[in-house]
Design a protein around this motif. Structure first.
Motif, PDB file in Angstrom:
ATOM      1  N   PRO A 137       0.794  -1.229   0.000  1.00 59.68           N
ATOM      2  CA  PRO A 137       0.000   0.000   0.000  1.00 59.68           C
ATOM      3  C   PRO A 137       0.823   1.275   0.000  1.00 59.68           C
ATOM      4  N   GLU A 138       2.160   1.187   0.152  1.00 63.25           N
ATOM      5  CA  GLU A 138       2.961   2.405   0.272  1.00 63.25           C
ATOM      6  C   GLU A 138       3.058   3.174  -1.035  1.00 63.25           C
ATOM      7  N   ASN A 139       3.305   2.443  -2.156  1.00 66.47           N
ATOM      8  CA  ASN A 139       3.539   3.092  -3.455  1.00 66.47           C
ATOM      9  C   ASN A 139       4.563   4.213  -3.326  1.00 66.47           C
ATOM     10  N   ARG A 140       5.658   3.888  -2.663  1.00 66.75           N
ATOM     11  CA  ARG A 140       6.700   4.887  -2.406  1.00 66.75           C
ATOM     12  C   ARG A 140       7.566   5.085  -3.636  1.00 66.75           C
ATOM     13  N   LEU A 141       7.831   6.346  -3.968  1.00 63.04           N
ATOM     14  CA  LEU A 141       8.647   6.676  -5.131  1.00 63.04           C
ATOM     15  C   LEU A 141      10.102   6.893  -4.720  1.00 63.04           C
TER      16      LEU A 141
END
Length: 225
Positions: A137-141
């Motif tokens: 769920p983070e979808n960290r860039l």
């Protein structure tokens, strides 16, 4: 008691190692397995038939052409020149391949994934903005500006991209941990699938008006690979 715990730890460790090993191309069980189109007198391994080892030659393990730039006169302003098992048959079962990527000024290698490979990219000329996004769920860039000689890694399966932010052409070369890493360009897959995905699905998923989705689906989605 200690022996029992030690045994369980050993089993758990071996299970972890086995799961990691199976996440990539299977290890070869022979020195070479040169891919061949004709099945006669051949063995089917890793999606390709293997040439009889006695018929293998040096040309099966070489490729010429990475010195030549790709055609970057296209809508995305980039070109990918692959060197995988299709270009070097001797890569069959070896779990590795490479690509050359050429970029026009402000050209990009659009967001995409390699379902079967981690990628390690080295900039040969120019300046690139690169990045990848982690899973839900983070979808960290993670993003970074790379100059000549800089190296960046894109983990297996994650969406990633490169953009030439310089005023001149840029060139990079990358290694991938699969003989056939595959590529899924996000925009092409979502809006250019054949047959088309139901616009109702995409309009809700992207929170867009259905007419906008239909317009996107009607466009030509260029494949730079």
């Amino acid at each position: 008691m200690k022996k029992g715990v030690s045994f369980l730890v050993t089993v758990a460790f071996m299970a972890l190692v086995s799961s990691l090993a199976s996440a990539f191309d299977p290890s070869p069980l022979q020195d070479t397995c040169v891919a061949i189109a004709e099945p006669e007198n051949a063995v089917f391994v890793n999606g390709k038939f293997c040439k009889n080892p006695s018929l293998t030659k040096a040309e099966d393990f070489s490729y010429s052409g990475l010195d030549k730039p790709g055609n970057i006169s296209n809508p995305v302003g980039s070109a990918v020149t692959p060197v995988n098992v299709e270009q070097i048959p001797g890569l069959n079962t070896l779990g590795i391949s490479a690509v050359r990527i050429d970029y026009a000024p402000y050209g990009q290698n659009p967001p995409h994934t390699h379902p079967r490979a981690t990628e390690i990219l080295t900039v040969l000329e120019g300046t690139l903005l690169v990045g990848f996004v982690t899973s839900n769920p983070e979808n960290r860039l993670f993003t970074k500006v790379l100059n000549k000689g800089d190296v960046f890694v894109f983990p297996i399966g994650l969406i990633h991209f490169q953009i030439n932010i310089g005023h001149t052409n840029a060139v990079a070369i990358a290694g991938l941990s699969s003989q056939n890493p595959g590529v899924i360009t996000i925009a092409n897959a979502v809006f250019g699938s054949d047959p088309a995905i139901d616009p109702d699905v995409l309009s809700r998923a992207f929170q867009l008006d259905k007419n906008v989705v239909k317009n996107l689906q009607s466009r030509f989605w260029y494949d730079n690979n």
